[in-house]
Design an enzyme around this catalytic site. Structure first.
Site, mmCIF file in Angstrom:
data_model
loop_
_atom_site.group_PDB
_atom_site.id
_atom_site.type_symbol
_atom_site.label_atom_id
_atom_site.label_comp_id
_atom_site.label_asym_id
_atom_site.label_seq_id
_atom_site.Cartn_x
_atom_site.Cartn_y
_atom_site.Cartn_z
ATOM 1 N N HIS A 27 -62.544 143.681 68.992
ATOM 2 C CA HIS A 27 -63.751 143.056 69.193
ATOM 3 C C HIS A 27 -64.161 143.471 70.584
ATOM 4 C CE1 HIS A 27 -63.690 139.484 66.601
ATOM 5 N NE2 HIS A 27 -64.709 140.364 65.840
ATOM 6 N N HIS A 62 -64.637 142.429 53.130
ATOM 7 C CA HIS A 62 -65.781 141.312 54.514
ATOM 8 C C HIS A 62 -65.828 142.725 55.231
ATOM 9 C CE1 HIS A 62 -66.730 140.210 58.963
ATOM 10 N NE2 HIS A 62 -65.132 139.860 59.455
ATOM 11 N N GLU A 94 -66.054 143.419 58.257
ATOM 12 C CA GLU A 94 -66.674 144.169 59.782
ATOM 13 C C GLU A 94 -65.458 146.121 59.487
ATOM 14 O OE1 GLU A 94 -65.438 140.749 61.763
ATOM 15 O OE2 GLU A 94 -65.900 141.618 63.682
ATOM 16 N N ASP A 115 -62.656 146.816 61.513
ATOM 17 C CA ASP A 115 -61.362 145.932 61.492
ATOM 18 C C ASP A 115 -60.724 146.239 59.624
ATOM 19 O OD1 ASP A 115 -62.427 143.628 61.422
ATOM 20 O OD2 ASP A 115 -60.593 143.097 62.290
ATOM 21 N N HIS A 158 -65.939 134.155 58.775
ATOM 22 C CA HIS A 158 -66.737 133.870 59.697
ATOM 23 C C HIS A 158 -67.684 134.848 60.096
ATOM 24 C CE1 HIS A 158 -65.486 137.498 62.683
ATOM 25 N NE2 HIS A 158 -65.042 137.791 61.393
ATOM 26 N N ASP A 188 -59.929 137.195 56.997
ATOM 27 C CA ASP A 188 -60.097 136.579 58.006
ATOM 28 C C ASP A 188 -59.140 135.247 58.961
ATOM 29 O OD1 ASP A 188 -60.463 139.062 60.083
ATOM 30 O OD2 ASP A 188 -62.830 138.602 59.633
ATOM 31 N N TYR A 201 -56.730 132.065 67.333
ATOM 32 C CA TYR A 201 -57.563 132.688 65.914
ATOM 33 C C TYR A 201 -58.257 131.776 66.130
ATOM 34 C CZ TYR A 201 -58.461 136.133 62.531
ATOM 35 O OH TYR A 201 -58.947 136.411 61.390
ATOM 36 N N HIS A 245 -54.569 138.937 58.640
ATOM 37 C CA HIS A 245 -54.557 139.619 59.864
ATOM 38 C C HIS A 245 -52.928 138.566 60.115
ATOM 39 C CE1 HIS A 245 -57.680 141.477 61.587
ATOM 40 N NE2 HIS A 245 -58.715 140.788 61.454
HETATM 41 FE FE1 FEO Z 1 -64.021 139.868 61.277
HETATM 42 FE FE2 FEO Z 1 -60.704 140.762 60.978
HETATM 43 O O1 FEO Z 1 -62.515 140.847 61.226
#
Ligand code: FEO
Length: 396
Positions: A22, A78, A80, A82, A145, A164, A192, A225
């Site tokens: 991030h 998601h 995002e 990543d 999230h 996530d 996390y 992750h």
């Molecule tokens: Fe919210 Fe692993 O990205």
């Protein structure tokens, strides 16, 4: 391609080098993984991709395993970067392949990449037949999230692809929870949760209840992750329920910064006093200018009370404390107690300012605060010990 179960494979990327995530916001001492999954039933389905810098490597590797034209659907749980970051590279090869995502993910995917891909909105309960009697069932995970977050469940194999949620920034060559060091795993899992999910704790509890009420058998939880939970996967769900319920251990944490050691001396003597007031409590001290901020926030998450210390500078507090107080406010911790302390030479606003910030962040003050003019002398040290002792007793 690493087998997960039957015709499900891991096709992600292990990032051993990552130390900041991030931007510079989240420290990743143990690297991370970007988990992407390939399901090869009558239909071939790709779930999530990897972070943008690994896009080419990811697509090349995938091409060595399958003809990309064989992919029938892509699921993006998601938007995002990543997880969606390899989409532009992938879609160069298969521009017409349908992508399934939540309504909000249409915004995040379009917002990030500005492409006209075939985006198909799914909502909770929607199903996608993938052949051999199996289907993917979608569950929106709004604000867990991001507003666009979603999970999907593979029937037959009983795998929850949770994105996530239930993840950890933890690189390992061992893909499964039972194959890694348990202390490291849970250290990364709680960090996390503390740093990413705490503000959404009321929703975590609600969503878990909603998923459990579906009574779906869950053999595997495959997050986006870290390791895959195959050994007693419900253990991480139970941890989340505990963490979501205003989590506190029997711990008091002192956070401070110091200019000429006076506030450090206060902190150490207050800690000694707390021990007198409550011999059982775990006490931890961190200089916020010298300690990783995400590790600090994890310790705050674990604490029942937090003491904030800073000397006065420019009628305010030191910058490392200002930054951490802002981070603490953003995470919306609940059910925690607090007190403030600090040295001053002239005007002495720091303690008042820390009190205000602590209250704004939702902490309950148990003392008015302890201000110390100049360096603590013998009498002041006794005051620090007494202050700590009262806090130890009041927070028992
Ligand atoms: Fe919210 Fe692993 O990205």
């Amino acid at each position: 391609m690493i087998p997960v179960k039957n015709n499900v494979f891991w096709v992600g990327k292990t990032d051993w080098e990552l130390r900041r995530f991030h931007g510079d916001e989240y420290s990743t001492h143990r690297g991370t993984t970007y988990n992407s999954y390939l399901i090869k039933e009558e239909k071939t389905v790709l779930i999530d991709t990897v972070w943008k810098p690994f896009a080419r490597e990811y697509v090349e590797k995938l091409r060595r395993e399958i003809d990309l034209e064989e992919i029938d659907f892509i699921i993006i749980n998601h938007g995002e970067i990543d997880h969606s970051g390899a989409l532009p590279e992938l879609m160069e090869h298969i521009p017409n392949t349908p992508i399934y995502c939540s309504e909000n993910a249409v915004q995040s995917i379009k917002g990030h990449y500005h492409k006209e891909w075939d985006l198909n909105v799914v909502k909770t309960g929607d199903k996608l037949e993938i052949g051999n009697g199996k289907e993917l069932v979608f569950v929106e995970m709004k604000l867990l999230h991001w507003p666009d977050s979603m999970a999907c469940y593979l029937t037959g194999d009983n795998i929850l692809f949770s994105n996530d949620a239930f993840g950890q920034h933890y690189a390992s060559e061992n893909l499964y929870n039972d194959l890694v060091d348990q202390c490291e795993l849970f250290e990364e899992a709680i960090k996390y949760y503390a740093n990413i999910l705490t503000p959404f704790s009321p929703l975590v509890d609600k969503k878990i209840k909603e998923i459990l009420a579906l009574e779906l058998p869950i053999d595997i939880i495959a997050p986006s992750h870290g390791v895959i939970w195959r050994d007693n996967p419900i253990q991480i769900v139970e941890k989340y329920q505990k963490w979501a319920a205003n989590y506190r251990e029997n711990q008091i944490t002192l956070l401070y910064d110091t200019m000429w050691e006076g506030t450090r001396i206060m902190a150490e003597n207050i800690a000694g006093g707390i021990k007198q007031g409550d011999p059982e409590v775990e006490i931890k001290l961190f200089n916020t200018a010298k300690t990783d901020k995400n590790d600090i926030l994890t310790e705050v998450f674990r604490s029942k009370a937090v003491l904030f210390g800073s000397p006065t500078i420019n009628r305010s507090i030191l910058m490392s404390m200002a930054a951490i107080m802002d981070g603490i406010e953003g995470l919306k911790f609940k059910g925690k107690k607090a007190a403030s302390f600090g040295c001053y030479g002239w005007s002495g606003e720091a303690v008042g300012k820390l009190n205000e910030m602590a209250m704004k962040a939702g902490f309950e003050l148990v003392e008015d605060g302890l201000k110390n003019k100049w360096m603590p002398d013998r009498k002041n040290i006794e005051e620090c010990i007494g202050f700590g002792e009262r806090i130890g007793k009041k927070t028992k």
